[in-house]
Design an enzyme around this catalytic site. Structure first.
Site, PDB file in Angstrom:
ATOM      1  N   LYS A   9      13.413 -35.434  -0.825  1.00  0.00           N
ATOM      2  CA  LYS A   9      14.252 -35.467  -1.547  1.00  0.00           C
ATOM      3  C   LYS A   9      14.227 -35.950  -3.017  1.00  0.00           C
ATOM      4  O   LYS A   9      13.027 -36.498  -3.083  1.00  0.00           O
ATOM      5  CB  LYS A   9      15.576 -36.266  -1.042  1.00  0.00           C
ATOM      6  N   TYR A  49      23.553 -27.012   2.596  1.00  0.00           N
ATOM      7  CA  TYR A  49      24.480 -28.054   3.213  1.00  0.00           C
ATOM      8  C   TYR A  49      25.842 -27.455   3.430  1.00  0.00           C
ATOM      9  O   TYR A  49      26.835 -28.094   3.681  1.00  0.00           O
ATOM     10  CB  TYR A  49      24.722 -29.303   2.162  1.00  0.00           C
ATOM     11  N   PHE A  57      31.778 -36.436   1.238  1.00  0.00           N
ATOM     12  CA  PHE A  57      30.552 -36.854   0.306  1.00  0.00           C
ATOM     13  C   PHE A  57      29.881 -35.328  -0.198  1.00  0.00           C
ATOM     14  O   PHE A  57      28.861 -35.542  -0.790  1.00  0.00           O
ATOM     15  CB  PHE A  57      29.620 -37.486   1.006  1.00  0.00           C
ATOM     16  N   ASN A 112      18.302 -40.886   0.948  1.00  0.00           N
ATOM     17  CA  ASN A 112      17.429 -41.262   2.192  1.00  0.00           C
ATOM     18  C   ASN A 112      16.159 -40.731   2.279  1.00  0.00           C
ATOM     19  O   ASN A 112      15.645 -40.454   3.387  1.00  0.00           O
ATOM     20  CB  ASN A 112      18.507 -40.990   3.500  1.00  0.00           C
ATOM     21  N   HIS A 115      14.587 -34.950   4.149  1.00  0.00           N
ATOM     22  CA  HIS A 115      15.560 -34.121   5.071  1.00  0.00           C
ATOM     23  C   HIS A 115      14.636 -33.445   6.054  1.00  0.00           C
ATOM     24  O   HIS A 115      13.576 -33.110   5.923  1.00  0.00           O
ATOM     25  CB  HIS A 115      16.155 -32.992   4.080  1.00  0.00           C
ATOM     26  N   GLU A 126      16.833 -22.794   7.578  1.00  0.00           N
ATOM     27  CA  GLU A 126      16.367 -23.524   6.415  1.00  0.00           C
ATOM     28  C   GLU A 126      15.051 -22.979   5.732  1.00  0.00           C
ATOM     29  O   GLU A 126      14.938 -22.962   4.738  1.00  0.00           O
ATOM     30  CB  GLU A 126      16.340 -25.103   6.602  1.00  0.00           C
TER      31      GLU A 126
HETATM   32  P1  CMP Z   1      20.388 -34.918   5.428  1.00  0.00           P
HETATM   33  O1  CMP Z   1      19.505 -34.914   6.683  1.00  0.00           O
HETATM   34  O2  CMP Z   1      19.633 -34.334   4.051  1.00  0.00           O
HETATM   35  O3  CMP Z   1      21.769 -33.948   5.907  1.00  0.00           O
HETATM   36  C1  CMP Z   1      22.845 -34.312   5.324  1.00  0.00           C
HETATM   37  C2  CMP Z   1      22.931 -35.425   4.391  1.00  0.00           C
HETATM   38  O4  CMP Z   1      24.280 -36.281   4.013  1.00  0.00           O
HETATM   39  C3  CMP Z   1      22.282 -36.719   5.121  1.00  0.00           C
HETATM   40  O5  CMP Z   1      20.998 -36.285   5.143  1.00  0.00           O
HETATM   41  C4  CMP Z   1      22.660 -37.762   4.027  1.00  0.00           C
HETATM   42  O6  CMP Z   1      21.804 -38.011   3.194  1.00  0.00           O
HETATM   43  C5  CMP Z   1      24.067 -37.288   3.489  1.00  0.00           C
HETATM   44  N1  CMP Z   1      25.312 -38.243   3.819  1.00  0.00           N
HETATM   45  C6  CMP Z   1      25.506 -38.480   5.224  1.00  0.00           C
HETATM   46  N2  CMP Z   1      26.440 -39.423   5.299  1.00  0.00           N
HETATM   47  C7  CMP Z   1      26.834 -39.625   3.605  1.00  0.00           C
HETATM   48  C8  CMP Z   1      27.539 -40.405   3.209  1.00  0.00           C
HETATM   49  N3  CMP Z   1      28.494 -40.973   3.845  1.00  0.00           N
HETATM   50  N4  CMP Z   1      27.518 -40.509   1.712  1.00  0.00           N
HETATM   51  C9  CMP Z   1      26.633 -39.747   1.264  1.00  0.00           C
HETATM   52  N5  CMP Z   1      25.585 -38.725   1.784  1.00  0.00           N
HETATM   53  C10 CMP Z   1      25.824 -39.086   2.962  1.00  0.00           C
END
Ligand code: CMP
Length: 143
Positions: A9, A49, A57, A112, A115, A126
């Protein structure tokens, strides 16, 4: 053979973690089939997404994933979907075990680092969203 979609990311790219992340999957033995540094459009982010579109969010998620380049990859290998998820660690880095990518480098759930597809169905969806057929290479790799 099973394939998965993985993506460093924007925070991972900014923090110079592409090499470290590729290194981990290479050392594990998975086969890299496709990779590119790219800027995700608003439209692609919303498609990628889509399952989160009702979440509070969602706007933040789309804004973040389009905020800078990402490094998109396709890896192939036995059980690669589940194993890659284990190597990534839990979605919330605060809960991710040390030794996992998020456990070692992540701090917040939004930023984080990486992905990874969570099922064979999402992997197929995807991979097709991010790569054309001609970008996915088929070759023999020595074990
Ligand atoms: P990802 O695996 O990319 O798929 C969905 C994403 O939503 C997840 O990683 C997180 O980065 C994001 N996500 C999940 N919960 C929250 C939250 N409470 N606030 C912001 N982002 C979130």
């Amino acid at each position: 053979m099973e394939k998965t979609f993985l993506m460093v990311k924007p925070d991972g790219v900014q923090r110079n973690l592409i090499g470290e992340i590729v290194h981990r999957f290479e050392k594990k033995g998975f086969k890299l089939c496709a990779a590119k540094l790219m800027q995700i459009s608003d439209e692609l982010a919303k498609q990628h997404y889509a399952e989160h579109k009702e979440r509070p969010f969602f706007g933040e998620l789309v804004q973040f994933i389009t905020s800078g380049p990402v490094f998109a990859m396709v890896y192939e290998g036995e059980n690669v979907i589940k194993t890659a998820r284990e190597m990534m660690g839990k979605t919330n880095p605060a809960e991710a075990a040390p030794g996992t990518i998020r456990g070692d480098y992540g701090i917040t759930v939004g930023k984080n680092i990486i992905h990874g597809s969570d099922s064979p169905e999402s992997a197929e969806r995807e991979i097709n969203l991010f790569f054309s057929e001609s970008e996915i290479l088929s070759y023999t790799k020595q074990d």
